[in-house]
Design a protein around this motif. Structure first.
Motif, PDB file in Angstrom:
ATOM      1  N   UNK A  32       8.130  -0.321  -2.267  1.00 51.14           N
ATOM      2  CA  UNK A  32       7.732   0.150  -0.952  1.00 51.14           C
ATOM      3  C   UNK A  32       6.965   1.447  -1.224  1.00 51.14           C
ATOM      4  N   UNK A  34       4.507   4.799   0.061  1.00 50.26           N
ATOM      5  CA  UNK A  34       4.300   5.699   1.188  1.00 50.26           C
ATOM      6  C   UNK A  34       3.326   6.811   0.786  1.00 50.26           C
ATOM      7  N   UNK A  49       2.292   3.430   5.189  1.00 46.71           N
ATOM      8  CA  UNK A  49       3.251   2.815   4.293  1.00 46.71           C
ATOM      9  C   UNK A  49       2.816   1.386   3.997  1.00 46.71           C
ATOM     10  N   UNK A  51       4.706  -2.208   2.695  1.00 45.75           N
ATOM     11  CA  UNK A  51       5.890  -2.954   2.297  1.00 45.75           C
ATOM     12  C   UNK A  51       5.494  -4.317   1.729  1.00 45.75           C
ATOM     13  N   UNK A  97      14.299  -1.572  -1.861  1.00 40.24           N
ATOM     14  CA  UNK A  97      13.919  -1.787  -0.471  1.00 40.24           C
ATOM     15  C   UNK A  97      13.974  -0.487   0.334  1.00 40.24           C
ATOM     16  N   UNK A  98      13.555   0.587  -0.301  1.00 40.07           N
ATOM     17  CA  UNK A  98      13.471   1.852   0.394  1.00 40.07           C
ATOM     18  C   UNK A  98      14.770   2.616   0.469  1.00 40.07           C
TER      19      UNK A  98
END
Lengths: 113, 115
Positions: A32, A34, A49, A51, A97-98
């Motif tokens: 992920x 950013x 961001x 994903x 997953x962040x």
């Protein structure tokens, strides 16, 4: 180990010129990704961001970024820089997953009038 | 939505005293919050992960007895810098894991100066 690199410590551009800030990451799984901006003495503001899906993502303030898996890169771009864009820019990878973030060292952007 | 606040925004304290910084999620519940430290002209370094109702997980090299973290509710985490020294002067930023997977929301930061 996971890492994020931003090769340019400081970039200076003229107002109205185009901008590209580089970000490379090292992470085994799908990351992920950013981009954040930080003005002096302030917290972080999320610009955009990624994903999954379209690898070209649009953000706020006219910024966009492109995810290139083959190059492990997520470069930030803006076609025409404004004086108010002068700030520190951080690229970050969200692991698991962040669940956890790893930040790059940051790139300081200066804008000439 | 998804706003995180920090209080105070700036604090000056004398060496040897303790100071508490609050981090609140204003419009969502955050089971997990994070505390970062940022030195001038440097990036954010994760200090600890704070989970509601359990002990915080500290990163390597962070003194858990100096940086006390409490996450007593789903909207509040506190960082207490105990027996502060000038080298603890820094910008402290908290974040909260948001309701959407992959998201973290950052507070505005607290500037701590120890004299």
């Amino acid at each position: 180990a996971q890492s994020v690199t931003q090769p340019d410590i400081h970039i200076t551009v003229s107002e109205g010129a185009s901008l590209e800030l580089r970000c490379n990451y090292s992470y085994g799984a799908t990351p992920y990704l950013f981009w954040y901006v930080q003005s002096p003495g302030q917290g972080l503001q999320l610009l955009l961001k990624y994903f999954s899906g379209d690898t070209l993502v649009q953000g706020i303030k006219g910024f966009e970024a492109e995810f290139k898996r083959s190059q492990s890169s997520f470069n930030l771009r803006k076609p025409s820089v404004h004086w108010s864009d002068a700030a520190e820019y951080f690229c970050a990878v969200g692991l698991n997953y962040g669940q956890n973030f790893v930040f790059g060292p940051g790139t300081r952007l200066s804008v000439l009038p | 939505g998804a706003v995180v606040s920090q209080h105070p925004s700036r604090v000056i304290c004398k060496s040897g005293t303790s100071v508490k910084i609050e981090c609140r999620s204003l419009d969502f519940q955050a089971t997990t919050m994070f505390w970062y430290r940022q030195f001038p002209k440097q990036s954010l370094m994760l200090m600890a992960t704070s989970n509601e109702g359990s002990k915080a997980t500290y990163e390597q090299g962070v003194e858990k007895d100096k940086f006390l973290i409490n996450h007593a509710s789903l909207t509040l985490s506190t960082l207490t810098v105990t027996s502060a020294h000038p080298e603890d002067s820094s910008f402290y930023i908290c974040s909260a894991r948001g309701p959407t997977i992959g998201e973290q929301y950052f507070g505005p930061g607290t500037r701590l100066t120890v004299t």
